[in-house]
Design a protein around this motif. Structure first.
Motif, PDB file in Angstrom:
ATOM      1  N   LEU A 119       0.839  -1.201   0.000  1.00 12.33           N
ATOM      2  CA  LEU A 119       0.000   0.000   0.000  1.00 12.33           C
ATOM      3  C   LEU A 119       0.876   1.254   0.000  1.00 12.33           C
ATOM      4  O   LEU A 119       0.669   2.181  -0.788  1.00 12.33           O
ATOM      5  N   GLN A 120       1.865   1.246   0.865  1.00 12.50           N
ATOM      6  CA  GLN A 120       2.742   2.411   0.979  1.00 12.50           C
ATOM      7  C   GLN A 120       3.506   2.655  -0.331  1.00 12.50           C
ATOM      8  O   GLN A 120       3.611   3.786  -0.803  1.00 12.50           O
ATOM      9  N   GLN A 121       3.969   1.562  -0.928  1.00 14.49           N
ATOM     10  CA  GLN A 121       4.749   1.669  -2.160  1.00 14.49           C
ATOM     11  C   GLN A 121       3.880   2.198  -3.323  1.00 14.49           C
ATOM     12  O   GLN A 121       4.269   3.110  -4.049  1.00 14.49           O
ATOM     13  N   LYS A 122       2.685   1.639  -3.447  1.00 18.58           N
ATOM     14  CA  LYS A 122       1.794   2.083  -4.534  1.00 18.58           C
ATOM     15  C   LYS A 122       1.388   3.538  -4.346  1.00 18.58           C
ATOM     16  O   LYS A 122       1.286   4.299  -5.312  1.00 18.58           O
TER      17      LYS A 122
ATOM     18  N   ALA B  79       2.054  11.698   0.230  1.00 17.02           N
ATOM     19  CA  ALA B  79       1.738  10.261   0.276  1.00 17.02           C
ATOM     20  C   ALA B  79       1.677   9.749   1.715  1.00 17.02           C
ATOM     21  O   ALA B  79       0.831   8.914   2.051  1.00 17.02           O
ATOM     22  N   ASP B  80       2.579  10.250   2.576  1.00 15.16           N
ATOM     23  CA  ASP B  80       2.605   9.763   3.963  1.00 15.16           C
ATOM     24  C   ASP B  80       1.327  10.145   4.713  1.00 15.16           C
ATOM     25  O   ASP B  80       0.798   9.365   5.503  1.00 15.16           O
TER      26      ASP B  80
ATOM     27  N   GLN C 211      -1.329   7.604   6.408  1.00 14.51           N
ATOM     28  CA  GLN C 211      -1.756   7.693   7.813  1.00 14.51           C
ATOM     29  C   GLN C 211      -3.283   7.675   7.924  1.00 14.51           C
ATOM     30  O   GLN C 211      -3.850   6.983   8.757  1.00 14.51           O
ATOM     31  N   GLN C 212      -3.932   8.428   7.041  1.00 17.26           N
ATOM     32  CA  GLN C 212      -5.409   8.456   7.042  1.00 17.26           C
ATOM     33  C   GLN C 212      -5.965   7.059   6.784  1.00 17.26           C
ATOM     34  O   GLN C 212      -6.908   6.615   7.424  1.00 17.26           O
ATOM     35  N   LEU C 213      -5.328   6.380   5.827  1.00 15.42           N
ATOM     36  CA  LEU C 213      -5.818   5.049   5.441  1.00 15.42           C
ATOM     37  C   LEU C 213      -5.670   4.031   6.565  1.00 15.42           C
ATOM     38  O   LEU C 213      -6.417   3.057   6.639  1.00 15.42           O
ATOM     39  N   GLN C 214      -4.712   4.257   7.461  1.00 12.76           N
ATOM     40  CA  GLN C 214      -4.513   3.347   8.596  1.00 12.76           C
ATOM     41  C   GLN C 214      -5.791   3.260   9.438  1.00 12.76           C
ATOM     42  O   GLN C 214      -6.176   2.190   9.885  1.00 12.76           O
TER      43      GLN C 214
END
Ligand code: GDP
Ligand code: IMO
Ligand code: MG
Length: 431
Positions: free
Chosen positions: A158-161, A184-185, A189-192
């Motif tokens: 997820l982080q890479q994409k 992106a970071d 964080q929101q997606l977490q």
């Protein structure tokens, strides 16, 4: 095997699909959204109480019904959780009855940013999108770089994409559209937070629908938008970015086409359109204004005033054919009450020739001059009428003329926004 019904919009959206899906789900075990995203606004009124749904299927108000978001839907985690919270605050249990396909592409903040930046750059030739990021999200899907629901389960991937996609779009945002770049970071964080709540709702939707069908449980496939907004068959480029026709229910839900047994075409008794693009029967006079006022024609998603016009039988004929409509549900008949006369568009003049069906694409449609047939109106109120025999004679004649011109039978009629304000001539689930 059960009989399943597909409900689709036959015009430019907002035909009243939500009301009819809700009405029909007293017969269904499952309701599936198969395309579009939170650009949709489906209004349900039960006992005078209004609920507007954007992503969650319109079966959610019925406690025993399971709701599914199929693979063809572009899913905004933020919009989904907001909608769940609002419904749950109103006492409707959602999380346990909502099932999300792992293959849905996500709508992320850069999609909405791009959608809005592009519209701004288009100026007067803008499409008039809902600004929700629908188009850019479908672009990512087709370009095979979408971040999908399943990617929420793999933190590293997820982080890479996210890094790759944000880097790509920041170039466009900053250098083409002079818009602010995204981080992106921050999105990660929101997606977490979102993933903790969304992951438990993810399951093999396609398999579940197959099993339900095998067990004889009835399904309902709920279309969003409308046929004239379809990416292939609509007034391109003034369209949405998905196929909104009935056939799209099979790939969009992950079921076989043989499972789509009955297509109910939702047809507004007049025409509306929100956003830009050609609209041959549009009215710019007090008749159009009256339809807008009586029909309360304001977008359920963006609040924009909807453009109003006469019923277009030549456009509807196209929709009937493309969708294979088994029966029509004519909605908002009550909004036509009190008109002295009613025009129906039966064809167009295009480049000196007469045609009886809507041509493809915005340029050809914009060049069409409607040919009208005039019928007498009715002065009686049809609001809330629940039997066909109770309708004024001229209203019955209007409905019969629509049937003849469009080539499909009227199965249902809606005479008000409430669930109960409905006439059934042929129940879509009846054998
Ligand atoms: P959808 O997007 O196709 O589900 O339709 P919308 O909910 O966006 O727009 C339809 C609007 O018309 C909503 O405000 C409904 O409550 C309302 N509506 C639906 N059916 C009828 C009807 O038969 N008569 C009247 N007056 N309003 C209706
Ligand atoms: P429901 O399901 C009416 C229109 C927008 C715009 C075009 C493209 O409630 O019938 P998009 O944001 O999809 O890229 O915008 O499509 N549009 C709708 N119009 N009803 C809808 O949904 C719509 N969803 C999108 O106004 O013209
Ligand atoms: Mg709507």
């Amino acid at each position: 095997m059960a009989k399943n019904v597909v409900v689709i919009g036959t015009q430019w959206g907002d035909e009243g699909k939500g009301k009819i899906v809700d009405w029909l789900t007293d017969q269904a075990a499952g309701v599936v959204r198969f395309q579009g995203g939170h650009n949709a606004g489906h209004t349900l009124v039960v006992g005078g109480k209004k609920t507007v749904l954007h992503l969650i299927p319109s079966g959610i108000l019925r406690e025993s019904v399971h709701c599914f978001i199929g693979s063809g839907v572009v899913l905004s985690p933020e919009a989904l959780l907001k909608e769940i919270d609002e419904l749950e605050a109103a006492g409707i249990q959602v999380a346990k009855r909502l099932h999300i396909a792992p293959t849905c592409p996500l709508i992320l903040p850069y999609h909405a940013a791009l959608d809005q930046a592009r519209e701004l750059a288009r100026g007067s030739s803008k499409i008039g999108t809902t600004g929700r990021g629908i188009g850019p999200a479908y672009e990512d899907k087709v370009a095979r770089r979408a971040i999908r629901v399943i990617d929420l389960f793999d933190e590293e991937k997820l982080q890479q994409k996210l890094q790759e996609n944000v880097a790509l779009y920041n170039v466009q945002l900053q250098y083409i559209y002079q818009a602010a770049p995204l981080n992106a970071d921050e999105i990660f964080q929101q997606l977490q937070i979102f993933r903790e709540r969304i992951c438990p709702m993810v399951s093999d939707v396609s398999r579940t629908l197959y099993d339900m069908n095998q067990r004889g449980e009835k399904l309902l496939f709920e279309g969003a938008q409308g046929t004239l907004l379809d990416i292939d068959h609509g007034t391109y480029p003034f369209v949405t970015s998905s196929n909104c026709v009935a056939g799209a229910a099979a790939p969009g839900a992950g079921v076989a086409p043989q499972m789509l047994n009955y297509v109910l075409g939702i047809v507004k008794a007049y025409t509306t359109r929100v956003g830009s693009g050609p609209f041959p029967t549009e009215l710019f006079d007090e008749v159009g204004q009256g339809l807008g006022e009586r029909g309360q024609e304001f977008g359920a998603t963006t609040g924009r005033a909807r453009r109003c016009g006469w019923f277009d039988a030549a456009a509807l004929k196209r929709a009937i054919q493309i969708n294979g409509v088994s029966g029509m549900c004519i909605t908002k008949l009550d909004v036509m009450d009190g008109l002295e006369y009613i025009n129906i568009c039966v064809g167009y003049e295009l480049n000196g020739e007469k045609i009886d069906i809507l041509p493809f694409g915005a340029d050809a449609v914009a060049a069409c001059t409607p040919i009208y047939e005039t019928l007498p109106g009715w002065q009686e109120s049809t609001f809330g009428i629940q039997s066909y025999d109770g309708l004024p004679e001229n209203a019955q004649a209007y409905l019969r003329r629509i049937e003849t011109l469009c080539g499909a039978p009227v199965a249902m009629i809606s005479t008000g926004p409430d669930r109960e304000e409905t006439i059934v001539l042929q129940h879509p689930y009846a054998d």
